[in-house]
Design a protein around this motif. Structure first.
Motif, PDB file in Angstrom:
ATOM      1  N   PRO A 108     -42.185 -92.297  79.323  1.00 12.55           N
ATOM      2  CA  PRO A 108     -43.022 -93.080  78.407  1.00 12.55           C
ATOM      3  C   PRO A 108     -44.226 -93.736  79.066  1.00 12.55           C
ATOM      4  O   PRO A 108     -45.261 -93.934  78.419  1.00 12.55           O
ATOM      5  CB  PRO A 108     -42.052 -94.125  77.857  1.00 12.55           C
ATOM      6  N   SER A 109     -44.131 -94.058  80.343  1.00 13.56           N
ATOM      7  CA  SER A 109     -45.236 -94.749  81.019  1.00 13.56           C
ATOM      8  C   SER A 109     -46.344 -93.790  81.470  1.00 13.56           C
ATOM      9  O   SER A 109     -47.407 -94.239  81.916  1.00 13.56           O
ATOM     10  CB  SER A 109     -44.712 -95.518  82.230  1.00 13.56           C
ATOM     11  N   ALA A 110     -46.117 -92.483  81.383  1.00 16.27           N
ATOM     12  CA  ALA A 110     -47.123 -91.510  81.819  1.00 16.27           C
ATOM     13  C   ALA A 110     -48.319 -91.531  80.866  1.00 16.27           C
ATOM     14  O   ALA A 110     -48.171 -91.738  79.656  1.00 16.27           O
ATOM     15  CB  ALA A 110     -46.516 -90.115  81.873  1.00 16.27           C
ATOM     16  N   HIS A 111     -49.509 -91.309  81.404  1.00 16.23           N
ATOM     17  CA  HIS A 111     -50.732 -91.307  80.603  1.00 16.23           C
ATOM     18  C   HIS A 111     -51.297 -89.882  80.574  1.00 16.23           C
ATOM     19  O   HIS A 111     -51.820 -89.407  81.579  1.00 16.23           O
ATOM     20  CB  HIS A 111     -51.769 -92.270  81.178  1.00 16.23           C
ATOM     21  N   PRO A 112     -51.195 -89.199  79.434  1.00 14.88           N
ATOM     22  CA  PRO A 112     -51.722 -87.838  79.370  1.00 14.88           C
ATOM     23  C   PRO A 112     -53.237 -87.814  79.506  1.00 14.88           C
ATOM     24  O   PRO A 112     -53.936 -88.737  79.057  1.00 14.88           O
ATOM     25  CB  PRO A 112     -51.283 -87.360  77.979  1.00 14.88           C
ATOM     26  N   ASP A 113     -53.743 -86.776  80.144  1.00 14.74           N
ATOM     27  CA  ASP A 113     -55.180 -86.587  80.345  1.00 14.74           C
ATOM     28  C   ASP A 113     -55.755 -85.951  79.084  1.00 14.74           C
ATOM     29  O   ASP A 113     -55.417 -84.818  78.739  1.00 14.74           O
ATOM     30  CB  ASP A 113     -55.388 -85.683  81.568  1.00 14.74           C
ATOM     31  N   LEU A 114     -56.637 -86.675  78.381  1.00 18.50           N
ATOM     32  CA  LEU A 114     -57.179 -86.188  77.116  1.00 18.50           C
ATOM     33  C   LEU A 114     -58.701 -86.280  77.108  1.00 18.50           C
ATOM     34  O   LEU A 114     -59.281 -87.228  77.643  1.00 18.50           O
ATOM     35  CB  LEU A 114     -56.635 -87.009  75.939  1.00 18.50           C
ATOM     36  N   LEU A 115     -59.338 -85.305  76.480  1.00 15.49           N
ATOM     37  CA  LEU A 115     -60.764 -85.395  76.219  1.00 15.49           C
ATOM     38  C   LEU A 115     -61.023 -86.459  75.144  1.00 15.49           C
ATOM     39  O   LEU A 115     -60.211 -86.632  74.235  1.00 15.49           O
ATOM     40  CB  LEU A 115     -61.307 -84.056  75.732  1.00 15.49           C
ATOM     41  N   PRO A 116     -62.168 -87.136  75.206  1.00 13.23           N
ATOM     42  CA  PRO A 116     -62.507 -88.070  74.117  1.00 13.23           C
ATOM     43  C   PRO A 116     -62.806 -87.305  72.832  1.00 13.23           C
ATOM     44  O   PRO A 116     -63.271 -86.158  72.869  1.00 13.23           O
ATOM     45  CB  PRO A 116     -63.750 -88.785  74.645  1.00 13.23           C
ATOM     46  N   ASP A 117     -62.532 -87.917  71.695  1.00 13.58           N
ATOM     47  CA  ASP A 117     -62.822 -87.299  70.403  1.00 13.58           C
ATOM     48  C   ASP A 117     -64.286 -87.535  70.044  1.00 13.58           C
ATOM     49  O   ASP A 117     -64.691 -88.683  69.825  1.00 13.58           O
ATOM     50  CB  ASP A 117     -61.934 -87.900  69.311  1.00 13.58           C
ATOM     51  N   PRO A 118     -65.096 -86.488  69.955  1.00 12.70           N
ATOM     52  CA  PRO A 118     -66.484 -86.684  69.556  1.00 12.70           C
ATOM     53  C   PRO A 118     -66.595 -86.821  68.031  1.00 12.70           C
ATOM     54  O   PRO A 118     -65.747 -86.328  67.286  1.00 12.70           O
ATOM     55  CB  PRO A 118     -67.161 -85.395  70.024  1.00 12.70           C
ATOM     56  N   GLU A 119     -67.633 -87.508  67.564  1.00  8.68           N
ATOM     57  CA  GLU A 119     -67.915 -87.587  66.129  1.00  8.68           C
ATOM     58  C   GLU A 119     -69.031 -86.594  65.839  1.00  8.68           C
ATOM     59  O   GLU A 119     -70.191 -86.820  66.177  1.00  8.68           O
ATOM     60  CB  GLU A 119     -68.317 -89.009  65.739  1.00  8.68           C
ATOM     61  N   LEU A 120     -68.665 -85.469  65.219  1.00  5.05           N
ATOM     62  CA  LEU A 120     -69.595 -84.359  65.044  1.00  5.05           C
ATOM     63  C   LEU A 120     -69.742 -83.992  63.581  1.00  5.05           C
ATOM     64  O   LEU A 120     -68.751 -83.922  62.842  1.00  5.05           O
ATOM     65  CB  LEU A 120     -69.105 -83.132  65.826  1.00  5.05           C
ATOM     66  N   GLU A 121     -70.975 -83.727  63.184  1.00  6.88           N
ATOM     67  CA  GLU A 121     -71.213 -83.161  61.864  1.00  6.88           C
ATOM     68  C   GLU A 121     -70.916 -81.665  61.909  1.00  6.88           C
ATOM     69  O   GLU A 121     -71.160 -81.005  62.925  1.00  6.88           O
ATOM     70  CB  GLU A 121     -72.666 -83.386  61.443  1.00  6.88           C
ATOM     71  N   PRO A 122     -70.365 -81.110  60.828  1.00  8.89           N
ATOM     72  CA  PRO A 122     -70.055 -79.676  60.850  1.00  8.89           C
ATOM     73  C   PRO A 122     -71.314 -78.824  60.951  1.00  8.89           C
ATOM     74  O   PRO A 122     -72.330 -79.126  60.321  1.00  8.89           O
ATOM     75  CB  PRO A 122     -69.318 -79.452  59.528  1.00  8.89           C
ATOM     76  N   THR A 123     -71.243 -77.787  61.785  1.00  6.97           N
ATOM     77  CA  THR A 123     -72.333 -76.819  61.922  1.00  6.97           C
ATOM     78  C   THR A 123     -71.935 -75.437  61.414  1.00  6.97           C
ATOM     79  O   THR A 123     -72.763 -74.543  61.343  1.00  6.97           O
ATOM     80  CB  THR A 123     -72.771 -76.715  63.392  1.00  6.97           C
ATOM     81  N   ALA A 124     -70.657 -75.260  61.076  1.00 11.74           N
ATOM     82  CA  ALA A 124     -70.190 -73.985  60.535  1.00 11.74           C
ATOM     83  C   ALA A 124     -68.902 -74.232  59.746  1.00 11.74           C
ATOM     84  O   ALA A 124     -68.168 -75.190  60.020  1.00 11.74           O
ATOM     85  CB  ALA A 124     -69.941 -72.972  61.654  1.00 11.74           C
ATOM     86  N   PHE A 125     -68.667 -73.378  58.755  1.00 12.82           N
ATOM     87  CA  PHE A 125     -67.464 -73.437  57.929  1.00 12.82           C
ATOM     88  C   PHE A 125     -66.792 -72.071  57.976  1.00 12.82           C
ATOM     89  O   PHE A 125     -67.445 -71.048  57.766  1.00 12.82           O
ATOM     90  CB  PHE A 125     -67.815 -73.806  56.485  1.00 12.82           C
ATOM     91  N   TRP A 126     -65.498 -72.054  58.276  1.00 14.76           N
ATOM     92  CA  TRP A 126     -64.777 -70.797  58.436  1.00 14.76           C
ATOM     93  C   TRP A 126     -63.625 -70.716  57.435  1.00 14.76           C
ATOM     94  O   TRP A 126     -62.850 -71.668  57.288  1.00 14.76           O
ATOM     95  CB  TRP A 126     -64.188 -70.665  59.840  1.00 14.76           C
ATOM     96  N   ASP A 127     -63.511 -69.589  56.776  1.00 14.07           N
ATOM     97  CA  ASP A 127     -62.340 -69.286  55.949  1.00 14.07           C
ATOM     98  C   ASP A 127     -61.456 -68.318  56.737  1.00 14.07           C
ATOM     99  O   ASP A 127     -61.853 -67.172  56.987  1.00 14.07           O
ATOM    100  CB  ASP A 127     -62.746 -68.663  54.617  1.00 14.07           C
TER     101      ASP A 127
END
Length: 285
Positions: free
Chosen positions: A159-178
């Motif tokens: 529980p005390s371990a700290h996972p290495d994570l990328l920061p979450d960017p706030e991005l506007e969509p540039t593409a939409f995929w189905d």
């Protein structure tokens, strides 16, 4: 550290059978802890296979390999490593957390490649133990590409371990995929990764998913292909992605990216942008 060398890439059929056997081994099994290195000194690209990979991921044609394609060439060695009796974790059920690729120069698609694969020492994680499968590709004895795939073997964790994570960017969509329901089967045919969670609804439900999910490495490849189409990719760079939430198929998703100086931040979201499936960052070398 023992080394196993191959004249040709090991067959996936027998490796999948061995993977199942390795997962069913008894709990009291004591693995060899010396580690194992796998080498494929002479690997070449099947051009029809490469064309199928480009088609399913969206990369354009050209004289160099897509940056994610060597991961496909190394994948049989990944399976061989994780299903070997010396490997300390059960391979089925391992969670793919992140992937980092460094391309030092473009890889000519007609070159002969030497591939090396081994694993890193383990490290603690709140949900178990993390290790990396490390791959490198050389051309004429020069390392030109490396790959680090972070994998989680689930257990009580630290529980005390700290996972290495990328920061979450706030991005506007540039593409939409189905994304269609057969995407996992199409990518499996192009990559060799036929994990049942990606193939059919019933096979995914056997592992606790409501329906099949997209491959993480497909999502990374498709993201980079989208960036390539929107403005190109540098020749030398490091690109990391973290896999956040499983991407169910079929699905409608939003992709966004932003260029700033020598960095490109990108992310893949669900249709209403309330869940993040993938976060990535590319840094020019």
């Amino acid at each position: 550290m023992p080394t196993r060398r191959y004249d040709d890439s090991p067959g996936l059929g027998s490796l999948y059978a061995r993977t199942v056997k390795a997962t069913l081994r008894k709990a009291e099994y004591e693995p060899d802890t010396d580690g194992l290195t796998l080498e494929l000194p002479r690997a070449t690209v099947d051009q029809d296979h490469l064309a199928a990979y480009r088609e399913v991921t969206g990369f354009s044609a050209g004289p160099a390999l897509p940056v994610t394609y060597p991961h496909v060439l190394a994948f049989p060695l990944h399976l061989d490593l994780m299903s070997d009796p010396s490997f300390p974790y059960k391979p089925m059920g391992i969670v793919h957390l992140s992937n980092t690729i460094t391309q030092l120069k473009p890889l000519p698609m007609h070159a002969e490649f030497a591939i090396n694969v081994h694993s890193s020492p383990e490290r603690p994680h709140p949900k178990g133990t993390v290790f990396d499968v490390l791959s490198s590709v050389s051309v004429d004895n020069e390392v030109v590409w490396t790959d680090s795939t972070a994998l989680l073997s689930r257990s009580s964790g630290t529980p005390s371990a700290h996972p290495d994570l990328l920061p979450d960017p706030e991005l506007e969509p540039t593409a939409f995929w189905d994304l269609r329901g057969n995407l996992g089967r199409r990518y499996a045919a192009a990559s060799g990764d036929r994990n049942p969670i990606h193939l059919f609804k019933l096979s995914a439900q056997a592992f606790g998913f409501p329906r099949q999910i997209a491959h993480g490495m497909w999502a990374k490849a498709a993201s980079l292909a989208s960036i390539e189409r929107a403005g190109g990719l540098p020749e030398a760079y490091t690109v990391r992605v973290d896999f956040r939430k499983p991407l169910l198929l079929p699905s409608h998703v939003r992709f966004g990216h932003r260029r700033t100086d020598n960095t490109i931040d990108f992310a893949l979201y669900n249709g209403d942008q309330t869940q993040t499936h993938l976060v990535g960052q590319l840094q020019t070398r």
